[in-house]
Motif scaffolding. Structure first.
Motif, PDB file in Angstrom:
ATOM      1  N   ILE A   1      19.418  72.323 -21.808  1.00 62.02           N
ATOM      2  CA  ILE A   1      20.215  71.094 -20.853  1.00 62.02           C
ATOM      3  C   ILE A   1      20.672  71.238 -19.649  1.00 62.02           C
ATOM      4  CG2 ILE A   1      21.390  68.933 -20.740  1.00 62.02           C
ATOM      5  CD1 ILE A   1      20.761  68.304 -23.772  1.00 62.02           C
ATOM      6  N   HIS A   2      21.640  71.590 -19.658  1.00 63.08           N
ATOM      7  CA  HIS A   2      22.682  71.873 -18.400  1.00 63.08           C
ATOM      8  C   HIS A   2      21.389  72.461 -17.352  1.00 63.08           C
ATOM      9  CE1 HIS A   2      25.070  74.122 -15.592  1.00 63.08           C
ATOM     10  NE2 HIS A   2      25.757  73.514 -15.892  1.00 63.08           N
ATOM     11  N   ASP A   3      20.799  73.788 -17.698  1.00 62.55           N
ATOM     12  CA  ASP A   3      20.085  74.771 -16.646  1.00 62.55           C
ATOM     13  C   ASP A   3      19.165  73.390 -16.143  1.00 62.55           C
ATOM     14  OD1 ASP A   3      22.375  76.233 -16.887  1.00 62.55           O
ATOM     15  OD2 ASP A   3      20.866  78.028 -17.856  1.00 62.55           O
ATOM     16  N   THR A   4      18.790  73.048 -16.657  1.00 63.43           N
ATOM     17  CA  THR A   4      17.432  72.036 -16.281  1.00 63.43           C
ATOM     18  C   THR A   4      17.615  70.936 -15.498  1.00 63.43           C
ATOM     19  OG1 THR A   4      16.501  72.639 -18.787  1.00 63.43           O
ATOM     20  CG2 THR A   4      15.239  70.515 -17.376  1.00 63.43           C
ATOM     21  N   LEU A   5      18.996  70.571 -15.682  1.00 64.03           N
ATOM     22  CA  LEU A   5      19.187  69.120 -14.786  1.00 64.03           C
ATOM     23  C   LEU A   5      19.887  69.693 -13.861  1.00 64.03           C
ATOM     24  CD1 LEU A   5      21.804  67.468 -17.601  1.00 64.03           C
ATOM     25  CD2 LEU A   5      20.095  66.802 -16.729  1.00 64.03           C
ATOM     26  N   GLU A   6      20.020  70.757 -13.343  1.00 63.59           N
ATOM     27  CA  GLU A   6      20.193  72.089 -12.025  1.00 63.59           C
ATOM     28  C   GLU A   6      19.307  72.356 -11.775  1.00 63.59           C
ATOM     29  OE1 GLU A   6      23.047  75.400 -12.028  1.00 63.59           O
ATOM     30  OE2 GLU A   6      25.223  74.316 -11.718  1.00 63.59           O
ATOM     31  N   LEU A   7      17.657  72.430 -12.879  1.00 64.91           N
ATOM     32  CA  LEU A   7      17.025  72.754 -11.728  1.00 64.91           C
ATOM     33  C   LEU A   7      16.257  71.895 -10.969  1.00 64.91           C
ATOM     34  CD1 LEU A   7      14.806  74.951 -13.845  1.00 64.91           C
ATOM     35  CD2 LEU A   7      15.350  75.828 -11.819  1.00 64.91           C
TER      36      LEU A   7
ATOM     37  N   PRO B   1      15.539  76.798  -6.404  1.00 66.66           N
ATOM     38  CA  PRO B   1      15.808  78.143  -6.707  1.00 66.66           C
ATOM     39  C   PRO B   1      17.056  78.394  -7.486  1.00 66.66           C
ATOM     40  CG  PRO B   1      13.737  77.455  -4.494  1.00 66.66           C
ATOM     41  CD  PRO B   1      14.755  76.712  -5.118  1.00 66.66           C
ATOM     42  N   LEU B   2      16.772  78.930  -7.864  1.00 69.06           N
ATOM     43  CA  LEU B   2      18.615  78.835  -8.627  1.00 69.06           C
ATOM     44  C   LEU B   2      18.873  80.691  -8.561  1.00 69.06           C
ATOM     45  CD1 LEU B   2      18.301  76.716 -11.868  1.00 69.06           C
ATOM     46  CD2 LEU B   2      19.538  75.997  -9.403  1.00 69.06           C
ATOM     47  N   ALA B   3      20.434  81.094  -8.061  1.00 68.07           N
ATOM     48  CA  ALA B   3      20.536  82.525  -8.596  1.00 68.07           C
ATOM     49  C   ALA B   3      21.086  83.272  -9.679  1.00 68.07           C
ATOM     50  CB  ALA B   3      22.081  82.225  -7.312  1.00 68.07           C
ATOM     51  N   TYR B   4      20.623  82.127 -10.308  1.00 63.28           N
ATOM     52  CA  TYR B   4      21.249  82.503 -11.971  1.00 63.28           C
ATOM     53  C   TYR B   4      19.569  82.901 -12.127  1.00 63.28           C
ATOM     54  CZ  TYR B   4      21.373  78.361 -13.625  1.00 63.28           C
ATOM     55  OH  TYR B   4      21.379  76.610 -13.790  1.00 63.28           O
ATOM     56  N   GLN B   5      19.719  84.335 -13.388  1.00 57.99           N
ATOM     57  CA  GLN B   5      18.548  84.683 -13.939  1.00 57.99           C
ATOM     58  C   GLN B   5      18.773  83.285 -15.742  1.00 57.99           C
ATOM     59  OE1 GLN B   5      15.824  87.178 -13.621  1.00 57.99           O
ATOM     60  NE2 GLN B   5      17.390  86.923 -11.845  1.00 57.99           N
ATOM     61  N   PRO B   6      17.169  83.170 -15.692  1.00 55.93           N
ATOM     62  CA  PRO B   6      17.009  82.385 -17.018  1.00 55.93           C
ATOM     63  C   PRO B   6      17.494  82.011 -18.205  1.00 55.93           C
ATOM     64  CG  PRO B   6      15.281  82.971 -16.319  1.00 55.93           C
ATOM     65  CD  PRO B   6      15.989  83.443 -15.100  1.00 55.93           C
ATOM     66  N   LEU B   7      17.506  81.632 -18.834  1.00 54.77           N
ATOM     67  CA  LEU B   7      17.884  82.471 -20.309  1.00 54.77           C
ATOM     68  C   LEU B   7      16.631  82.718 -21.322  1.00 54.77           C
ATOM     69  CD1 LEU B   7      20.510  82.205 -22.639  1.00 54.77           C
ATOM     70  CD2 LEU B   7      19.876  79.892 -23.555  1.00 54.77           C
ATOM     71  N   ALA B   8      17.085  83.766 -21.729  1.00 55.98           N
ATOM     72  CA  ALA B   8      15.670  84.958 -21.850  1.00 55.98           C
ATOM     73  C   ALA B   8      15.326  84.254 -23.771  1.00 55.98           C
ATOM     74  CB  ALA B   8      15.837  86.647 -21.898  1.00 55.98           C
ATOM     75  N   THR B   9      14.394  84.736 -23.991  1.00 57.67           N
ATOM     76  CA  THR B   9      14.195  84.646 -25.703  1.00 57.67           C
ATOM     77  C   THR B   9      13.415  85.216 -26.111  1.00 57.67           C
ATOM     78  OG1 THR B   9      13.632  82.216 -26.930  1.00 57.67           O
ATOM     79  CG2 THR B   9      12.949  82.089 -25.437  1.00 57.67           C
ATOM     80  N   LEU B  10      13.180  85.767 -27.010  1.00 59.28           N
ATOM     81  CA  LEU B  10      11.517  86.986 -27.720  1.00 59.28           C
ATOM     82  C   LEU B  10      11.139  85.969 -27.848  1.00 59.28           C
ATOM     83  CD1 LEU B  10      13.456  89.700 -29.613  1.00 59.28           C
ATOM     84  CD2 LEU B  10      12.913  89.773 -27.390  1.00 59.28           C
ATOM     85  N   ASP B  11      11.661  84.424 -28.866  1.00 60.92           N
ATOM     86  CA  ASP B  11      10.175  83.556 -29.428  1.00 60.92           C
ATOM     87  C   ASP B  11       8.915  82.638 -28.488  1.00 60.92           C
ATOM     88  OD1 ASP B  11      13.200  82.893 -29.499  1.00 60.92           O
ATOM     89  OD2 ASP B  11      11.939  80.883 -30.226  1.00 60.92           O
ATOM     90  N   ALA B  12       7.986  82.367 -28.460  1.00 61.07           N
ATOM     91  CA  ALA B  12       8.090  81.496 -28.124  1.00 61.07           C
ATOM     92  C   ALA B  12       7.255  80.501 -29.742  1.00 61.07           C
ATOM     93  CB  ALA B  12       6.521  81.809 -27.095  1.00 61.07           C
TER      94      ALA B  12
ATOM     95  N   LEU C   1       9.841  78.243 -17.922  1.00 61.10           N
ATOM     96  CA  LEU C   1       8.408  77.952 -16.868  1.00 61.10           C
ATOM     97  C   LEU C   1       8.850  76.732 -16.026  1.00 61.10           C
ATOM     98  CD1 LEU C   1       5.665  78.455 -19.609  1.00 61.10           C
ATOM     99  CD2 LEU C   1       6.232  80.082 -17.650  1.00 61.10           C
ATOM    100  N   TYR C   2       9.675  76.354 -15.921  1.00 59.44           N
ATOM    101  CA  TYR C   2       9.906  75.166 -14.680  1.00 59.44           C
ATOM    102  C   TYR C   2      10.507  75.769 -14.038  1.00 59.44           C
ATOM    103  CZ  TYR C   2      10.954  71.425 -18.675  1.00 59.44           C
ATOM    104  OH  TYR C   2      10.415  71.228 -19.947  1.00 59.44           O
ATOM    105  N   ARG C   3      11.024  76.611 -14.013  1.00 57.18           N
ATOM    106  CA  ARG C   3      11.562  77.429 -12.173  1.00 57.18           C
ATOM    107  C   ARG C   3       9.666  78.380 -11.304  1.00 57.18           C
ATOM    108  NH1 ARG C   3      16.622  81.136 -12.339  1.00 57.18           N
ATOM    109  NH2 ARG C   3      17.639  79.979 -13.542  1.00 57.18           N
ATOM    110  N   LEU C   4       8.820  77.823 -12.291  1.00 61.20           N
ATOM    111  CA  LEU C   4       7.137  77.604 -12.038  1.00 61.20           C
ATOM    112  C   LEU C   4       6.958  76.657 -10.610  1.00 61.20           C
ATOM    113  CD1 LEU C   4       5.540  80.213 -13.760  1.00 61.20           C
ATOM    114  CD2 LEU C   4       6.750  81.180 -11.678  1.00 61.20           C
ATOM    115  N   HIS C   5       7.150  75.265 -11.511  1.00 55.02           N
ATOM    116  CA  HIS C   5       7.303  74.109 -10.825  1.00 55.02           C
ATOM    117  C   HIS C   5       7.578  73.704  -9.413  1.00 55.02           C
ATOM    118  CE1 HIS C   5       6.136  69.514 -10.821  1.00 55.02           C
ATOM    119  NE2 HIS C   5       5.358  70.032 -11.696  1.00 55.02           N
ATOM    120  N   GLU C   6       6.672  73.146  -8.873  1.00 54.74           N
ATOM    121  CA  GLU C   6       7.137  72.745  -6.838  1.00 54.74           C
ATOM    122  C   GLU C   6       8.520  71.914  -7.100  1.00 54.74           C
ATOM    123  OE1 GLU C   6       3.658  69.507  -6.479  1.00 54.74           O
ATOM    124  OE2 GLU C   6       3.141  71.545  -5.881  1.00 54.74           O
ATOM    125  N   ARG C   7       8.724  71.661  -7.791  1.00 49.82           N
ATOM    126  CA  ARG C   7       9.934  70.352  -8.268  1.00 49.82           C
ATOM    127  C   ARG C   7      10.825  70.992  -8.516  1.00 49.82           C
ATOM    128  NH1 ARG C   7       5.994  66.747 -10.496  1.00 49.82           N
ATOM    129  NH2 ARG C   7       5.876  65.183  -8.793  1.00 49.82           N
TER     130      ARG C   7
END
Length: 269
Positions: free
Chosen positions: A190-196, A40-51, A31-37
């Protein structure tokens, strides 16, 4: 049903409690990808079945969450020997591969009763939540994003998530206690959040300095600062494992390690 539809159904079912619940774990990262800050990244976010859905310590949840989930097609499964038992809420009849939700709440203070019984779970509003250490950090200065029509919603849905600094700090604190596979997954988060948020490291530092660090036990702060070098100071098998997880990109483990070490230094110091 697309891969977002089960999550949207969960958010819709929990909408009456939106202001009291926090979506944490892998879906918070997505959901971080929806935040205004976010950049945009070219790769897909890591998917997970559990919430993972959390509520704050001593939060009183009115109404019947379990009934709302059942009305939306979720089925409760009880496991373990704790009282109350750990609960998982699975969408549909497939209990092994389907989407599911679990509830969490912070473990603050002692972990056992005077009789030596683990204080591992608690029940309210028809659901059972697992009590976890360090989870209270995720409630410091939470963010909010909106699920729009591109997520398949009929109306916009607000969702609360931890701010990314709290998300990363909590991952660093729980790292030693995680299974090897979860450790690698967390390092990728952690890595992908830092890139975002690479273009906003000064804002993340302000969040850490003004809102997170000042609210933490000094021993926890020291542990986080040490964890930065313990986890990312040298290349190790966990980082290599993390770099192999994505299927849509080639991650260089050493570049991943160096970027995380440097970015965390800018945020935490």
């Amino acid at each position: 049903m697309n891969d977002l539809a089960p999550f949207v159904r969960l958010v819709e079912a929990l909408a009456p409690w939106e202001s009291r619940l926090l979506f944490v774990g892998g879906w918070a990262h997505r959901l971080y990808r929806l935040h205004e800050r976010a950049t945009p990244l070219a790769y897909q976010p890591l998917a997970t079945l559990d919430a993972d859905v959390a509520y704050a310590q001593r939060e009183r949840l009115d109404g019947d969450i379990r009934s709302a989930l059942e009305a939306a097609g979720f089925h409760q499964q009880l496991t373990g020997s704790h009282q109350p038992p750990v609960s998982r809420y699975t969408l549909g009849e497939d209990s092994t591969t389907g989407f599911y939700a679990e509830f969490l709440t912070p473990l603050v203070g002692r972990a056992y009763t005077r009789e030596g019984v683990p204080m591992a779970t608690e029940a309210q509003s028809g659901i059972t939540a697992q009590r976890l250490r360090y989870l209270d950090l995720l409630f410091l200065t939470p963010w909010s994003v909106t699920l729009g029509t591109d997520w398949g919603t009929d109306v916009p849905l607000a969702v609360r998530i931890p701010n990314p600094v709290a998300f990363i700090v909590q991952k660093l604190l729980i790292h030693p206690d995680r299974a090897a596979g979860k450790q690698a997954q967390d390092l990728l988060y952690i890595h992908d959040t830092l890139e975002l948020f690479a273009a906003r490291l000064d804002e993340l530092h302000a969040l850490w300095d003004e809102d997170i660090r000042s609210s933490m036990d000094p021993a926890w702060v020291r542990r986080v600062l040490q964890a930065r070098t313990d986890v990312f100071g040298t290349l190790n098998d966990r980082i290599r494992d993390a770099a192999r997880i994505p299927q849509d990109r080639d991650l260089d483990p050493e570049r991943m390690r160096a970027m995380c070490l440097e970015a965390l230094g800018e945020i935490l110091e």
